[in-house]
Design an enzyme around this catalytic site. Sequence first.
Site, PDB file in Angstrom:
ATOM      1  N   VAL A 277       0.847  -1.188   0.000  1.00 39.59           N
ATOM      2  CA  VAL A 277       0.000   0.000   0.000  1.00 39.59           C
ATOM      3  C   VAL A 277       0.883   1.239   0.000  1.00 39.59           C
ATOM      4  O   VAL A 277       1.806   1.355   0.806  1.00 39.59           O
ATOM      5  CB  VAL A 277      -0.934   0.025   1.228  1.00 39.59           C
ATOM      6  CG1 VAL A 277      -1.885   1.216   1.152  1.00 39.59           C
ATOM      7  CG2 VAL A 277      -1.720  -1.272   1.336  1.00 39.59           C
TER       8      VAL A 277
ATOM      9  N   ASP B 140     -15.074  -8.364   9.899  1.00 43.65           N
ATOM     10  CA  ASP B 140     -13.906  -7.946  10.687  1.00 43.65           C
ATOM     11  C   ASP B 140     -14.094  -6.524  11.208  1.00 43.65           C
ATOM     12  O   ASP B 140     -13.167  -5.709  11.178  1.00 43.65           O
ATOM     13  CB  ASP B 140     -12.631  -8.043   9.857  1.00 43.65           C
ATOM     14  CG  ASP B 140     -11.372  -8.055  10.734  1.00 43.65           C
ATOM     15  OD1 ASP B 140     -11.477  -8.400  11.938  1.00 43.65           O
ATOM     16  OD2 ASP B 140     -10.290  -7.714  10.224  1.00 43.65           O
TER      17      ASP B 140
END
Length: 435
Positions: free
Chosen positions: A104, A210
């Site tokens: 990322v 999550d």
Amino acid sequence: MGCGNTKVLPEASKKGYVSVVQSLVAFSKAHGDDESNKHAKKRRAPWFSTSAKNLQPASSGQQQILREGRQQDRVAKYKDKFDPRVTARYDIKALIGRGSFSRVVRVEHRATRQPFAIKMMEVEGPEGREVCASELAVLQRVRHSHVIHLMEVFQFPQRVYMVLELATGGELLDRVVSRGHFTERDATQALRMVLTGVAYLHNLGITHRDLKPENLLYYHPGADSRLLVTDFGLATFGGAGSEVSSGDHSGAETWSLRTTCGTPEYMAPEVLLSRPYSCAVDMWALGVIAYIVLSGSMPFEDDSRTRLYRSIVRGKYSFHGDPWPSVSNLAKDFIHRLLPLDPASRLSADQALRHPWVSTMAASSSMKNLHRSISQNLRQRASRSSSRCPSGNESSADSTNVGLGKLMSLEGNQEQQQGRASGRHPAIGASTPSN
């Protein structure tokens, strides 16, 4: 879809799928750290992140120059890995996170100079392709003010590049601590934004799987910032509605809603017991989040993974200790209605938005400042987490699976004894927390 049956359960707040925006927050807090220190601290970090000023003392000018040089080298390294068609449009600024199949980076659009995050995913292998396809399928479907926004996608045979909006306002709990003043009304404002985003996802048939404070990020640092649901690495289509199906199943959709995955402290009992589940698992996680936001402590917590699982499947939690005496009964009722063991008894996201505590923005609740107790509880837990010896925790994949195996054996024996007379599994009863 986003995780298979062999996927290791992520450690609570230490591991798990790398979130694009969560990684940005880690970068913005400690941009002066070198990459190796950054990731070492992330592995050791408790679920509550400390501020950047506590991470390291101020650096000298010479150290700053060295760090900048290393950062430039890393940027050049990752620029080389990016397809020229991507770098023609975006200027690569910094590496801000990495996962099993992804990197990322923070970028700027060359024409507008607007900042974004790009998640580069390796898709040569079947596992990487599956993870990418699952996350991409969800992100391409959603567009909501309280859900992270996918801007565009570059797809190539070996890599996929997802361009996402950049959230720079920090995590939910960091904002709670930094405010200096926090009341039930503040809590309802935050939870209302999250519930709105989650209701949108559930109405599309998407289960996040999550949800936790680290995946709830503010878009900008201002007081009027919107709160975003992020990190869709474990999200999947299917499981819409609050009822859990039973019997034999086949097909990808039912398979995906039988997979054990998530972050242990936030996992619903039916997930831990390997039962078919629905989007009601997200509502359980939101009950845990509401408990944390109001108190700075967790309803289910134990150094032993087996004991943690046991307390979750038994629904054992309480409202003892500060600041609970100062928290309204309406707020406690809201948590009660999100944490029953029977998934069908939990509030849906739409119902939770209509709960009196949320819909009235805690108008009838005490306006007492809960900040001191919340911050103290967060600090105490962070201190306990940092003082534990890693080798003494059940944190490895093997110990995680062993802990879950022991729990399943224990619960299976209990259910066999209870259900032998009827010849079938007994239904999970409602939790009976103490006030």
